[in-house]
Design an enzyme around this catalytic site. Structure first.
Site, short mmCIF file in Angstrom:
data_model
loop_
_atom_site.label_atom_id
_atom_site.label_comp_id
_atom_site.label_asym_id
_atom_site.label_seq_id
_atom_site.Cartn_x
_atom_site.Cartn_y
_atom_site.Cartn_z
N LYS A 83 12.49 25.29 -56.42
CA LYS A 83 13.36 25.00 -57.56
C LYS A 83 12.88 23.72 -58.23
O LYS A 83 12.75 22.68 -57.57
CB LYS A 83 14.79 24.84 -57.02
CG LYS A 83 15.90 25.01 -58.02
CD LYS A 83 17.22 24.96 -57.24
CE LYS A 83 18.41 25.13 -58.09
NZ LYS A 83 19.64 24.81 -57.34
N VAL A 84 12.61 23.81 -59.54
CA VAL A 84 12.11 22.64 -60.27
C VAL A 84 13.03 22.36 -61.46
O VAL A 84 13.62 23.29 -62.02
CB VAL A 84 10.66 22.87 -60.79
CG1 VAL A 84 9.70 23.17 -59.65
CG2 VAL A 84 10.60 23.98 -61.84
#
Ligand code: E4P
Length: 220
Positions: A83-84
């Site tokens: 997750k960015v």
């Protein structure tokens, strides 16, 4: 439509997995912090409990750091999704992870323009936060509607819309009506989906009437 649970509480995840409704899990740094446990330990346990995707969020903000943390997460378990944040570096990393075959969830999306960039960067999931938009007086579900509309114009976009920051069972119904691919919700919202006072009243009445018959369904 898939249901993910938005928590790092392993005990709650274990109980919810038994319902058969948990298709995946999302975590974030705040949720890991509230678990009070080491992130590596928590993620490994969650990945063993659920077969579906488990989002693990990076905390680096520079490109090299995001890539290092994401690659580290991806090695923890085969069902990890990196997750960015929706930042220029987050999207550069998204493109690179995507080219390497690592699934990515782009988080903290608050506009349709941002969602467009995430799709072009090859995101597996885009996470629009509807509750936080409601909190500032906007209508979070309008954003979901816009993103669904845009993505449907471009069938080559493979990015799935993951409605996040869900605060009520009504939110889940709203985004389901728009055809989102996934909704991630806190455990209490999944429990709320079961509830309706007329279900409880109806069951109480049925059982009271049945009791009066003195019958049993199974033969003695
Ligand atoms: C999504 O991936 C986020 O972890 C989450 O939905 C944020 O929700 P909140 O706005 O309730 O913190």
């Amino acid at each position: 439509m898939k249901f993910f649970v938005d928590t790092a509480d392993v005990t709650k995840i274990r109980a919810l997995v038994e319902t058969g409704f948990v298709d995946g899990v999302t975590t974030n740094p705040s949720l890991i912090a509230s678990s009070g446990r080491p992130i590596q330990e928590v993620l490994k346990e969650i990945c063993e409990l659920v077969t579906g995707p488990v989002s693990a969020e990076v905390t680096a903000t520079d490109l090299e750091g995001i890539l290092k943390e994401g690659r580290y997460f991806a090695k923890l378990a085969s069902n990890i999704v990196v997750k960015v944040p929706l930042t220029p570096n987050g999207l550069k990393a998204c493109r690179q992870f995507s080219d390497e075959g690592t699934p990515v969830n782009v988080t903290l999306c608050f506009s349709a323009g941002q969602a467009l960039l995430a799709a072009k960067a090859g995101a597996t999931y885009i996470s629009p936060f509807i509750g936080r938009l409601d909190d500032i007086g906007e209508t979070g579900s309008d954003l979901i509607h816009q993103i669904m509309e845009i993505y449907s114009q471009y069938p080559h976009f493979k990015t799935q819309v993951l409605a996040a920051s869900i605060r009520s069972a009504l939110h889940v119904v709203e985004v389901a009506r728009m055809g989102v691919h996934v909704a991630t919700m806190p455990p209490k919202i999944l429990h709320q989906l079961y509830q309706h006072p007329l279900t409880d009243k109806g069951l109480t009445d049925f059982l009271a009437d049945w009791e009066k018959t003195g019958q049993s369904i199974l033969p003695a």
